[in-house]
Design a protein around this motif. Structure first.
Motif, PDB file in Angstrom:
ATOM      1  N   ILE A 149      49.567  11.121  23.449  1.00  0.00           N
ATOM      2  CA  ILE A 149      49.399  12.540  23.802  1.00  0.00           C
ATOM      3  C   ILE A 149      47.937  12.839  24.067  1.00  0.00           C
ATOM      4  O   ILE A 149      47.597  13.566  25.011  1.00  0.00           O
ATOM      5  CB  ILE A 149      49.953  13.429  22.672  1.00  0.00           C
ATOM      6  CG1 ILE A 149      51.467  13.223  22.545  1.00  0.00           C
ATOM      7  CG2 ILE A 149      49.640  14.900  22.944  1.00  0.00           C
ATOM      8  CD1 ILE A 149      52.095  14.016  21.408  1.00  0.00           C
ATOM      9  N   GLU A 150      47.044  12.297  23.252  1.00  0.00           N
ATOM     10  CA  GLU A 150      45.617  12.552  23.433  1.00  0.00           C
ATOM     11  C   GLU A 150      45.114  12.025  24.769  1.00  0.00           C
ATOM     12  O   GLU A 150      44.171  12.565  25.350  1.00  0.00           O
ATOM     13  CB  GLU A 150      44.825  11.908  22.285  1.00  0.00           C
ATOM     14  CG  GLU A 150      45.044  12.572  20.935  1.00  0.00           C
ATOM     15  CD  GLU A 150      44.280  11.881  19.825  1.00  0.00           C
ATOM     16  OE1 GLU A 150      43.667  10.829  20.119  1.00  0.00           O
ATOM     17  OE2 GLU A 150      44.299  12.370  18.687  1.00  0.00           O
ATOM     18  N   GLY A 151      45.737  10.990  25.289  1.00  0.00           N
ATOM     19  CA  GLY A 151      45.326  10.455  26.573  1.00  0.00           C
ATOM     20  C   GLY A 151      45.639  11.375  27.732  1.00  0.00           C
ATOM     21  O   GLY A 151      44.934  11.357  28.760  1.00  0.00           O
ATOM     22  N   TYR A 152      46.682  12.213  27.580  1.00  0.00           N
ATOM     23  CA  TYR A 152      47.062  13.127  28.663  1.00  0.00           C
ATOM     24  C   TYR A 152      46.424  14.511  28.525  1.00  0.00           C
ATOM     25  O   TYR A 152      46.464  15.300  29.456  1.00  0.00           O
ATOM     26  CB  TYR A 152      48.593  13.302  28.682  1.00  0.00           C
ATOM     27  CG  TYR A 152      49.332  12.077  29.144  1.00  0.00           C
ATOM     28  CD1 TYR A 152      49.384  11.729  30.480  1.00  0.00           C
ATOM     29  CD2 TYR A 152      49.983  11.259  28.213  1.00  0.00           C
ATOM     30  CE1 TYR A 152      50.074  10.602  30.898  1.00  0.00           C
ATOM     31  CE2 TYR A 152      50.671  10.130  28.623  1.00  0.00           C
ATOM     32  CZ  TYR A 152      50.718   9.807  29.965  1.00  0.00           C
ATOM     33  OH  TYR A 152      51.390   8.688  30.369  1.00  0.00           O
ATOM     34  N   ILE A 153      45.865  14.794  27.374  1.00  0.00           N
ATOM     35  CA  ILE A 153      45.350  16.143  27.147  1.00  0.00           C
ATOM     36  C   ILE A 153      44.210  16.476  28.095  1.00  0.00           C
ATOM     37  O   ILE A 153      44.138  17.581  28.651  1.00  0.00           O
ATOM     38  CB  ILE A 153      44.918  16.304  25.673  1.00  0.00           C
ATOM     39  CG1 ILE A 153      46.155  16.432  24.789  1.00  0.00           C
ATOM     40  CG2 ILE A 153      44.030  17.531  25.503  1.00  0.00           C
ATOM     41  CD1 ILE A 153      45.842  16.567  23.313  1.00  0.00           C
ATOM     42  N   SER A 154      43.295  15.548  28.300  1.00  0.00           N
ATOM     43  CA  SER A 154      42.145  15.821  29.178  1.00  0.00           C
ATOM     44  C   SER A 154      42.598  16.136  30.599  1.00  0.00           C
ATOM     45  O   SER A 154      42.068  17.050  31.241  1.00  0.00           O
ATOM     46  CB  SER A 154      41.192  14.635  29.173  1.00  0.00           C
ATOM     47  OG  SER A 154      41.856  13.460  29.623  1.00  0.00           O
ATOM     48  N   PHE A 155      43.610  15.404  31.111  1.00  0.00           N
ATOM     49  CA  PHE A 155      44.117  15.679  32.449  1.00  0.00           C
ATOM     50  C   PHE A 155      44.804  17.045  32.517  1.00  0.00           C
ATOM     51  O   PHE A 155      44.676  17.776  33.499  1.00  0.00           O
ATOM     52  CB  PHE A 155      45.093  14.575  32.879  1.00  0.00           C
ATOM     53  CG  PHE A 155      44.458  13.215  32.992  1.00  0.00           C
ATOM     54  CD1 PHE A 155      43.688  12.879  34.097  1.00  0.00           C
ATOM     55  CD2 PHE A 155      44.616  12.280  31.980  1.00  0.00           C
ATOM     56  CE1 PHE A 155      43.095  11.628  34.208  1.00  0.00           C
ATOM     57  CE2 PHE A 155      44.034  11.026  32.077  1.00  0.00           C
ATOM     58  CZ  PHE A 155      43.267  10.700  33.189  1.00  0.00           C
ATOM     59  N   ILE A 156      45.516  17.388  31.453  1.00  0.00           N
ATOM     60  CA  ILE A 156      46.186  18.688  31.417  1.00  0.00           C
ATOM     61  C   ILE A 156      45.158  19.821  31.390  1.00  0.00           C
ATOM     62  O   ILE A 156      45.333  20.852  32.046  1.00  0.00           O
ATOM     63  CB  ILE A 156      47.129  18.773  30.194  1.00  0.00           C
ATOM     64  CG1 ILE A 156      48.239  17.729  30.315  1.00  0.00           C
ATOM     65  CG2 ILE A 156      47.720  20.161  30.077  1.00  0.00           C
ATOM     66  CD1 ILE A 156      49.132  17.654  29.094  1.00  0.00           C
ATOM     67  N   VAL A 157      44.080  19.632  30.654  1.00  0.00           N
ATOM     68  CA  VAL A 157      43.033  20.663  30.587  1.00  0.00           C
ATOM     69  C   VAL A 157      42.412  20.884  31.959  1.00  0.00           C
ATOM     70  O   VAL A 157      42.237  22.029  32.405  1.00  0.00           O
ATOM     71  CB  VAL A 157      41.959  20.256  29.561  1.00  0.00           C
ATOM     72  CG1 VAL A 157      40.750  21.177  29.667  1.00  0.00           C
ATOM     73  CG2 VAL A 157      42.525  20.294  28.154  1.00  0.00           C
ATOM     74  N   TYR A 158      42.092  19.808  32.672  1.00  0.00           N
ATOM     75  CA  TYR A 158      41.527  19.942  34.013  1.00  0.00           C
ATOM     76  C   TYR A 158      42.516  20.608  34.962  1.00  0.00           C
ATOM     77  O   TYR A 158      42.138  21.444  35.800  1.00  0.00           O
ATOM     78  CB  TYR A 158      41.123  18.570  34.552  1.00  0.00           C
ATOM     79  CG  TYR A 158      39.895  18.000  33.900  1.00  0.00           C
ATOM     80  CD1 TYR A 158      38.719  18.742  33.817  1.00  0.00           C
ATOM     81  CD2 TYR A 158      39.904  16.713  33.355  1.00  0.00           C
ATOM     82  CE1 TYR A 158      37.586  18.224  33.214  1.00  0.00           C
ATOM     83  CE2 TYR A 158      38.778  16.187  32.750  1.00  0.00           C
ATOM     84  CZ  TYR A 158      37.624  16.944  32.683  1.00  0.00           C
ATOM     85  OH  TYR A 158      36.500  16.429  32.084  1.00  0.00           O
ATOM     86  N   ALA A 159      43.777  20.275  34.837  1.00  0.00           N
ATOM     87  CA  ALA A 159      44.793  20.875  35.700  1.00  0.00           C
ATOM     88  C   ALA A 159      44.919  22.374  35.432  1.00  0.00           C
ATOM     89  O   ALA A 159      45.040  23.180  36.364  1.00  0.00           O
ATOM     90  CB  ALA A 159      46.137  20.180  35.486  1.00  0.00           C
ATOM     91  N   VAL A 160      44.866  22.762  34.159  1.00  0.00           N
ATOM     92  CA  VAL A 160      44.965  24.191  33.809  1.00  0.00           C
ATOM     93  C   VAL A 160      43.763  24.953  34.364  1.00  0.00           C
ATOM     94  O   VAL A 160      43.916  26.062  34.901  1.00  0.00           O
ATOM     95  CB  VAL A 160      45.071  24.356  32.283  1.00  0.00           C
ATOM     96  CG1 VAL A 160      44.903  25.814  31.887  1.00  0.00           C
ATOM     97  CG2 VAL A 160      46.406  23.823  31.789  1.00  0.00           C
ATOM     98  N   ILE A 161      42.578  24.380  34.264  1.00  0.00           N
ATOM     99  CA  ILE A 161      41.380  25.048  34.776  1.00  0.00           C
ATOM    100  C   ILE A 161      41.474  25.249  36.289  1.00  0.00           C
ATOM    101  O   ILE A 161      41.162  26.322  36.821  1.00  0.00           O
ATOM    102  CB  ILE A 161      40.120  24.247  34.401  1.00  0.00           C
ATOM    103  CG1 ILE A 161      39.916  24.267  32.891  1.00  0.00           C
ATOM    104  CG2 ILE A 161      38.893  24.807  35.117  1.00  0.00           C
ATOM    105  CD1 ILE A 161      38.782  23.385  32.416  1.00  0.00           C
ATOM    106  N   ILE A 162      41.929  24.209  36.987  1.00  0.00           N
ATOM    107  CA  ILE A 162      42.063  24.318  38.445  1.00  0.00           C
ATOM    108  C   ILE A 162      43.087  25.383  38.827  1.00  0.00           C
ATOM    109  O   ILE A 162      42.866  26.188  39.745  1.00  0.00           O
ATOM    110  CB  ILE A 162      42.440  22.946  39.043  1.00  0.00           C
ATOM    111  CG1 ILE A 162      41.277  21.960  38.863  1.00  0.00           C
ATOM    112  CG2 ILE A 162      42.800  23.074  40.519  1.00  0.00           C
ATOM    113  CD1 ILE A 162      41.628  20.539  39.262  1.00  0.00           C
TER     114      ILE A 162
END
Length: 218
Positions: A149-162
């Motif tokens: 889960i921690e590996g996908y969190i950073s990508f999810i955060v960037y996607a939410v910001i965009i």
């Protein structure tokens, strides 16, 4: 001749002590405090009483009610009545705020342009409406101690910001265009940020409450 005059003057001063107390010599009769300020030093009680006196003549800072202020309730019945009146006034104002009545709203929510922005946001379903729910899930994922889960969190955060940035851009364009058509004489300053902040709030927590459902025409 000069010696006799000096001696006579000295004798006259010695014989007439009232000359030192005459009105022509006020500096000798006043104390040091009076001579410096031109008035006697007030007593401590008078100074404390005047310190809290307002311009209108009333007293402040707990020393008494100011001029024109309503009298404080003294009996338990009066206190209960005042408390009940204040509670009813708060409820009336809160209900008016929820309905969107302009007189009860804070300054940032007043005006036809802000009302138009609220109605436009409420009449559309936007993904930023679920921003806080997604943020809570991300925080839970950070504390889960799960490496996958921690590996996908950073990508999810960037996607939410965009997504938030793009949604804010298109929302700002739409709301400015609508404000120019519906309220041409009103200033649209700050309307884009105001609309985006409302769009990021869950629908049930928006204040004033939404008057339109998604899909309704405003």
């Amino acid at each position: 001749m000069f010696r006799r005059s000096s001696a006579g003057a000295s004798a006259s001063k010695a014989e007439s002590p009232e000359a030192e107390q005459s009105p022509e010599a006020p500096a000798n009769t006043r104390s040091a405090a009076q001579a410096g300020k031109g008035r006697p030093t007030p007593k401590r009680s008078e100074a404390e009483r005047n310190r809290y006196r307002s311009i209108q003549g009333g007293t402040t800072s707990g020393r008494g009610a100011a001029a024109g202020a309503p009298a404080r309730p003294r009996t338990p019945e009066e206190k209960a009545r005042v408390k009940a009146d204040q509670s009813r006034e708060r409820d009336r104002r809160m209900q008016a705020m929820q309905r969107g009545e302009d007189w009860a709203l804070p300054a940032r929510d007043r005006g036809p342009v802000r009302k138009l922005a609220r109605d436009y946001v409420d009449s559309h379903r936007r993904i930023t409406e679920y921003f806080w729910y997604i943020l809570i899930l991300l925080i839970i994922g950070l504390f889960s101690k799960n490496s996958a889960i921690e590996g996908y969190i950073s990508f999810i955060v960037y996607a939410v910001i965009i997504v938030v940035v793009l949604d804010g851009y298109f929302l700002a364009r739409a709301i400015r265009k609508l404000a120019a058509e519906r309220a041409p004489g009103q200033s649209p300053r700050g309307i884009a940020f105001y609309a985006e902040m409302r769009a990021m709030q869950p629908r049930r927590f928006r204040m004033p409450r939404a008057r339109y459902k998604p899909g309704d025409k405003i």
